[in-house]
Structure formats: structure tokens, C-alpha cells
Design a protein around this motif. Structure first.
Motif, PDB file in Angstrom:
ATOM      1  N   GLY A 134       0.809  -1.214   0.000  1.00 31.78           N
ATOM      2  CA  GLY A 134       0.000   0.000   0.000  1.00 31.78           C
ATOM      3  C   GLY A 134       0.839   1.260   0.000  1.00 31.78           C
ATOM      4  O   GLY A 134       0.374   2.305   0.458  1.00 31.78           O
ATOM      5  N   GLY A 135       2.058   1.151  -0.535  1.00 29.73           N
ATOM      6  CA  GLY A 135       2.957   2.290  -0.601  1.00 29.73           C
ATOM      7  C   GLY A 135       3.959   2.280   0.550  1.00 29.73           C
ATOM      8  O   GLY A 135       3.653   1.799   1.642  1.00 29.73           O
ATOM      9  N   PRO A 136       5.161   2.808   0.335  1.00 29.38           N
ATOM     10  CA  PRO A 136       6.181   2.836   1.389  1.00 29.38           C
ATOM     11  C   PRO A 136       5.819   3.831   2.484  1.00 29.38           C
ATOM     12  O   PRO A 136       5.235   4.883   2.225  1.00 29.38           O
ATOM     13  N   VAL A 137       6.168   3.485   3.715  1.00 26.92           N
ATOM     14  CA  VAL A 137       5.950   4.388   4.842  1.00 26.92           C
ATOM     15  C   VAL A 137       7.026   5.472   4.810  1.00 26.92           C
ATOM     16  O   VAL A 137       8.218   5.180   4.901  1.00 26.92           O
ATOM     17  N   THR A 138       6.609   6.720   4.673  1.00 26.80           N
ATOM     18  CA  THR A 138       7.554   7.832   4.593  1.00 26.80           C
ATOM     19  C   THR A 138       7.038   9.002   5.428  1.00 26.80           C
ATOM     20  O   THR A 138       5.867   9.072   5.790  1.00 26.80           O
ATOM     21  N   GLY A 139       7.952   9.931   5.741  1.00 26.83           N
ATOM     22  CA  GLY A 139       7.576  11.177   6.386  1.00 26.83           C
ATOM     23  C   GLY A 139       7.046  11.024   7.794  1.00 26.83           C
ATOM     24  O   GLY A 139       6.235  11.835   8.254  1.00 26.83           O
ATOM     25  N   ILE A 140       7.496  10.016   8.514  1.00 28.38           N
ATOM     26  CA  ILE A 140       7.011   9.777   9.868  1.00 28.38           C
ATOM     27  C   ILE A 140       8.009  10.333  10.879  1.00 28.38           C
ATOM     28  O   ILE A 140       9.182   9.955  10.890  1.00 28.38           O
ATOM     29  N   GLY A 141       7.560  11.222  11.739  1.00 23.47           N
ATOM     30  CA  GLY A 141       8.420  11.773  12.782  1.00 23.47           C
ATOM     31  C   GLY A 141       8.494  10.847  13.978  1.00 23.47           C
ATOM     32  O   GLY A 141       7.517  10.184  14.337  1.00 23.47           O
ATOM     33  N   LEU A 142       9.647  10.798  14.620  1.00 23.50           N
ATOM     34  CA  LEU A 142       9.818   9.928  15.775  1.00 23.50           C
ATOM     35  C   LEU A 142       8.893  10.322  16.917  1.00 23.50           C
ATOM     36  O   LEU A 142       8.510   9.485  17.743  1.00 23.50           O
ATOM     37  N   GLY A 143       8.501  11.595  16.966  1.00 27.94           N
ATOM     38  CA  GLY A 143       7.598  12.028  18.011  1.00 27.94           C
ATOM     39  C   GLY A 143       6.267  11.312  17.988  1.00 27.94           C
ATOM     40  O   GLY A 143       5.607  11.176  19.027  1.00 27.94           O
ATOM     41  N   VAL A 144       5.850  10.852  16.814  1.00 22.48           N
ATOM     42  CA  VAL A 144       4.596  10.102  16.706  1.00 22.48           C
ATOM     43  C   VAL A 144       4.685   8.817  17.517  1.00 22.48           C
ATOM     44  O   VAL A 144       3.723   8.403  18.174  1.00 22.48           O
ATOM     45  N   LEU A 145       5.845   8.170  17.487  1.00 17.96           N
ATOM     46  CA  LEU A 145       6.021   6.927  18.237  1.00 17.96           C
ATOM     47  C   LEU A 145       5.901   7.181  19.731  1.00 17.96           C
ATOM     48  O   LEU A 145       5.349   6.362  20.477  1.00 17.96           O
ATOM     49  N   ALA A 146       6.411   8.315  20.193  1.00 20.76           N
ATOM     50  CA  ALA A 146       6.284   8.673  21.604  1.00 20.76           C
ATOM     51  C   ALA A 146       4.826   8.939  21.969  1.00 20.76           C
ATOM     52  O   ALA A 146       4.320   8.453  22.984  1.00 20.76           O
ATOM     53  N   ALA A 147       4.145   9.678  21.098  1.00 20.21           N
ATOM     54  CA  ALA A 147       2.767  10.043  21.386  1.00 20.21           C
ATOM     55  C   ALA A 147       1.832   8.834  21.409  1.00 20.21           C
ATOM     56  O   ALA A 147       0.814   8.831  22.111  1.00 20.21           O
ATOM     57  N   LYS A 148       2.168   7.805  20.655  1.00 25.62           N
ATOM     58  CA  LYS A 148       1.328   6.615  20.570  1.00 25.62           C
ATOM     59  C   LYS A 148       1.662   5.575  21.635  1.00 25.62           C
ATOM     60  O   LYS A 148       1.079   4.492  21.655  1.00 25.62           O
ATOM     61  N   GLY A 149       2.622   5.875  22.501  1.00 23.19           N
ATOM     62  CA  GLY A 149       2.911   4.945  23.594  1.00 23.19           C
ATOM     63  C   GLY A 149       4.311   4.394  23.592  1.00 23.19           C
ATOM     64  O   GLY A 149       4.524   3.231  23.958  1.00 23.19           O
ATOM     65  N   SER A 150       5.292   5.207  23.197  1.00 21.36           N
ATOM     66  CA  SER A 150       6.708   4.774  23.191  1.00 21.36           C
ATOM     67  C   SER A 150       6.882   3.501  22.357  1.00 21.36           C
ATOM     68  O   SER A 150       7.443   2.497  22.809  1.00 21.36           O
ATOM     69  N   LEU A 151       6.365   3.554  21.127  1.00 15.16           N
ATOM     70  CA  LEU A 151       6.390   2.388  20.254  1.00 15.16           C
ATOM     71  C   LEU A 151       7.758   2.152  19.637  1.00 15.16           C
ATOM     72  O   LEU A 151       8.572   3.068  19.502  1.00 15.16           O
ATOM     73  N   PHE A 152       7.987   0.916  19.263  1.00 17.23           N
ATOM     74  CA  PHE A 152       9.168   0.519  18.499  1.00 17.23           C
ATOM     75  C   PHE A 152       8.722   0.197  17.073  1.00 17.23           C
ATOM     76  O   PHE A 152       7.651  -0.377  16.869  1.00 17.23           O
ATOM     77  N   VAL A 153       9.553   0.539  16.096  1.00 19.68           N
ATOM     78  CA  VAL A 153       9.281   0.219  14.694  1.00 19.68           C
ATOM     79  C   VAL A 153      10.551  -0.331  14.068  1.00 19.68           C
ATOM     80  O   VAL A 153      11.648   0.207  14.290  1.00 19.68           O
ATOM     81  N   THR A 154      10.421  -1.383  13.280  1.00 20.68           N
ATOM     82  CA  THR A 154      11.567  -1.897  12.531  1.00 20.68           C
ATOM     83  C   THR A 154      11.138  -2.157  11.091  1.00 20.68           C
ATOM     84  O   THR A 154       9.982  -2.496  10.831  1.00 20.68           O
ATOM     85  N   ARG A 155      12.071  -1.977  10.178  1.00 19.45           N
ATOM     86  CA  ARG A 155      11.839  -2.269   8.757  1.00 19.45           C
ATOM     87  C   ARG A 155      12.865  -3.314   8.343  1.00 19.45           C
ATOM     88  O   ARG A 155      13.931  -3.011   7.821  1.00 19.45           O
ATOM     89  N   PRO A 156      12.587  -4.599   8.621  1.00 21.53           N
ATOM     90  CA  PRO A 156      13.593  -5.643   8.432  1.00 21.53           C
ATOM     91  C   PRO A 156      13.738  -6.090   6.982  1.00 21.53           C
ATOM     92  O   PRO A 156      12.813  -6.000   6.176  1.00 21.53           O
ATOM     93  N   THR A 157      14.909  -6.584   6.676  1.00 25.30           N
ATOM     94  CA  THR A 157      15.223  -7.229   5.402  1.00 25.30           C
ATOM     95  C   THR A 157      15.720  -8.635   5.700  1.00 25.30           C
ATOM     96  O   THR A 157      16.588  -8.821   6.573  1.00 25.30           O
ATOM     97  N   LEU A 158      15.184  -9.616   5.010  1.00 20.85           N
ATOM     98  CA  LEU A 158      15.488 -11.021   5.289  1.00 20.85           C
ATOM     99  C   LEU A 158      16.982 -11.288   5.360  1.00 20.85           C
ATOM    100  O   LEU A 158      17.472 -11.948   6.283  1.00 20.85           O
ATOM    101  N   PHE A 159      17.740 -10.763   4.398  1.00 24.12           N
ATOM    102  CA  PHE A 159      19.140 -11.159   4.303  1.00 24.12           C
ATOM    103  C   PHE A 159      20.054 -10.405   5.265  1.00 24.12           C
ATOM    104  O   PHE A 159      21.257 -10.623   5.273  1.00 24.12           O
ATOM    105  N   ASP A 160      19.474  -9.553   6.123  1.00 20.74           N
ATOM    106  CA  ASP A 160      20.208  -9.062   7.275  1.00 20.74           C
ATOM    107  C   ASP A 160      20.109 -10.036   8.441  1.00 20.74           C
ATOM    108  O   ASP A 160      20.875  -9.952   9.407  1.00 20.74           O
ATOM    109  N   TYR A 161      19.160 -10.964   8.357  1.00 17.91           N
ATOM    110  CA  TYR A 161      19.009 -12.009   9.364  1.00 17.91           C
ATOM    111  C   TYR A 161      19.534 -13.354   8.862  1.00 17.91           C
ATOM    112  O   TYR A 161      19.783 -14.247   9.664  1.00 17.91           O
ATOM    113  N   TYR A 162      19.672 -13.492   7.541  1.00 21.69           N
ATOM    114  CA  TYR A 162      20.204 -14.704   6.933  1.00 21.69           C
ATOM    115  C   TYR A 162      21.522 -14.344   6.257  1.00 21.69           C
ATOM    116  O   TYR A 162      21.638 -14.382   5.040  1.00 21.69           O
ATOM    117  N   VAL A 163      22.501 -13.991   7.053  1.00 25.35           N
ATOM    118  CA  VAL A 163      23.777 -13.512   6.508  1.00 25.35           C
ATOM    119  C   VAL A 163      24.706 -14.672   6.185  1.00 25.35           C
ATOM    120  O   VAL A 163      25.291 -14.745   5.108  1.00 25.35           O
TER     121      VAL A 163
END
Length: 324
Positions: free
Chosen positions: A241-270
Motif C-alpha cells: 500500500g505504498g512505502p511508509v515515509t515522512g514519519i516523525g519519531l515524536g509520533v512513536l512517543a505520542a502513541k505509547g513509546s512504540l518501536f518500529v523496525t523495517r527488516p530485510t530477510l538477508f540481514d538475518y540470513y547472513v
């Protein structure tokens, strides 16, 4: 001679062309692999569109199963006639045959057929990586899975149930809702009509979920934020549904000190060891019946453009295969 897909420019499905290639003998460290089934994945469309850049001109596709026809110098552990599969990262799987690095292959056991392997390897290892290595989901947690009837989502539901999680899945239609329920989802929401965040909060007693797997991206981002529990983790792993862009870190604080990760398979399958451990875990979950690589549709190999159109239009369910 081999038939192979080629893109010379990024764009819509129409940029995929087919050419004849006279394959050379495999170079050192390579094998020649004849494909019997090729996996279709959303990442293929990202690369075709240029969202994930490739060096052009380029082949497409990373996942295939088949048979080794020839082996280059310095290859140990593989021989002509071996059944093998690959899930990347090198593109070029949209082909009847190709030369591929032996380090990117896994041998297929006798009880895993070629079509199952081509439908399962990339999606299955992605599922293993996201649930067990990235989010480290624990028994008893409630997890939200977007697109729970899709190729990865369908596997996620079964995997999460097998490890003792409660699964809330979102889907786009009643037909897909039944597929998600069959895979084991405890709660199924129709994202086109349900207030997903409100329903998730109701199901969780107002708390929200500690983990969200969101392969959709920008179109679902605000809802995902609203459905995630305090100090929860959002695993944003796709851009349907489109790449997530333009998100400020303050939003994560306001929503409850959230964590976000954008993983790539081959960073875990090295390493080869990480790759092999992941594959073995996927095969174990398959044999246990926890995951079922539902092959929802197949397309002739050279109808890859039509397959891309169907995938991007949300007209597919489960896994899709291209068959040479």
C-alpha cells in the motif's frame, strides 16, 4: 538455450520482456539450475517498479526450485541431478534455467516437492525471520497480522498459532476471511468495512497488541499505530500500500513509546549457517502441519506480467507460482 525475463527500465508489468539466452558453462562456485517452478513474490513488483532498485538491465525473481544440470569448479556438496531450491538474494529466477551461486542453494529433501518449495522458501523463511528472529513473539501474546490470507500472512497465521500466540488477522473479503480462519486466525477483521483499530482494542481489553506485522505499508500505517499497545513493536515489512515515509519519531512517543523496525530477510540470513537453520525450521513447521503453503494460483512462466497485475490488484490468495 534458456528463456529468461529481462527488464531494461522500471515501470509497470509491461516492462517485462522475454529473451533467449545461451547459457555459458557454470563459473567457479556456480551451478546450472533448470527451473521446474518459480515463486511469485511482492518484492518482485517492488524491483520491477524501482522501489527496490536493481542494476539495469536485470532479471527478475529470486525464488525457484529445480534440478542441477551442471556444476562449476570449486562447488562442494552439490552434483548434477540434485533437486535444489533458491530464494535469493540474486534476481533472475524468472527463467527456464540459469547459472546461480551454489552458496544460494539448499538441497530439497525427498518429502518436499518442487512446487511446494517454490511456494514456500522465500515466504517461509521470511515468516521464520519476522516471527522468531525479529519480533521474537512469545507464547500468549496477541498479534495483529495484516493481509492474513496473503502468501506471507497465511503462513504467519499458522506459525503464530503453533507457537501459542493469539492471532488477529485482517483481510479484504469474506472469501479471504474464511482462508484466514482455516489457517488458524482467532479473530478476522475486514479492513474495508471494520474499524480495525477499534476492534483490536476491544479484543485486547483496550490495551492493543504488543506486535503488529504490517506488510501493507503507508495505507495501513495510521491504523497500525492506533492498534499497537504501549511499548509495542511494529514490524513493517512490505509496501503493498505504498512505502511508509515522512514519519516523525515524536509520533512513536505520542502513541505509547512504540518501536518500529523495517527488516530485510538477508540481514538475518547472513551466513550459510543462519540460512540453513532457517530453512530447517521452515521444513519442520511444514512437516508438523503448522504451515500449509497454499498455492492459490499458477501462471505459465511467460505470463509473468499478467501474474504481476493480479498480485498488485489483490486478486490472488495464498502463494502464486510461475510454471515453465
Amino acid at each position: 538455450m534458456a528463456r529468461t525475463a529481462l527488464i531494461r527500465a522500471t515501470g509497470g508489468p509491461e516492462v517485462i520482456e522475454w529473451i533467449d539466452v545461451d547459457l555459458p558453462a557454470p563459473a567457479a562456485g556456480e551451478v546450472r539450475m533448470r527451473h521446474t517452478a518459480v515463486g511469485l513474490n511482492y518484492i518482485d513488483t517492488y524491483q520491477r517498479r524501482g522501489l527496490y532498485p536493481l542494476s539495469l538491465p536485470s532479471g527478475l525473481g529470486s525464488e525457484a526450485a529445480g534440478v542441477i544440470e551442471a556444476v562449476g569448479d570449486g562447488v562442494d556438496g552439490f552434483a548434477a541431478g540434485d533437486r535444489v531450491a533458491t530464494f535469493g538474494p540474486a534476481p533472475g529466477a524468472y527463467a527456464t534455467a540459469r547459472n546461480v551461486r551454489a552458496a544460494q542453494l539448499v538441497k530439497l529433501p525427498d518429502d518436499i516437492d518442487d512446487r511446494t518449495a517454490a511456494a514456500l522458501m522465500l515466504k517461509g523463511c521470511t515468516t521464520e525471520c519476522l516471527i522468531e528472529r525479529c519480533a521474537k513473539v512469545e507464547r500468549g501474546q496477541t498479534v495483529l497480522v495484516w493481509a492474513a490470507a496473503g502468501g506471507v500472512g497465511h503462513l504467519m497465521v499458522g506459525w503464530l498459532k503453533a507457537i501459542g500466540a493469539t492471532v488477529i488477522g485482517t483481510v479484504g473479503s469474506e472469501a479471504k476471511a474464511e482462508q484466514a480462519r482455516s489457517a488458524g486466525a482467532d479473530h478476522v477483521l475486514l479492513h474495508k468495512s471494520d474499524d480495525v483499530a477499534a476492534r483490536v482494542r476491544a479484543i485486547t481489553g483496550g490495551a492493543g497488541v504488543p506486535v503488529v506485522f504490517d506488510g501493507v505499508g503507508m495505507a495501513t500505517w495510521e491504523v497500525t499505530l492506533a492498534a499497537t499497545a504501549r511499548r509495542g513493536l511494529i514490524v513493517s515489512y512490505g509496501n503493498a500500500g505504498g512505502p511508509v515515509t515522512g514519519i516523525g519519531l515524536g509520533v512513536l512517543a505520542a502513541k505509547g513509546s512504540l518501536f518500529v523496525t523495517r527488516p530485510t530477510l538477508f540481514d538475518y540470513y547472513v551466513t550459510p549457517e543462519e540460512r540453513q537453520a532457517g530453512v530447517e525450521r521452515v521444513f519442520a513447521m511444514l512437516r508438523s502441519g503448522a504451515i500449509v503453503p497454499e498455492i492459490g494460483q499458477t501462471f505459465p512462466l511467460e505470463e509473468a506480467a499478467a501474474a504481476h497485475r493480479a498480485l498488485e490488484a489483490g486478486e490472488t490468495s495464498g502463494s502464486s507460482l510461475l510454471v515453465p
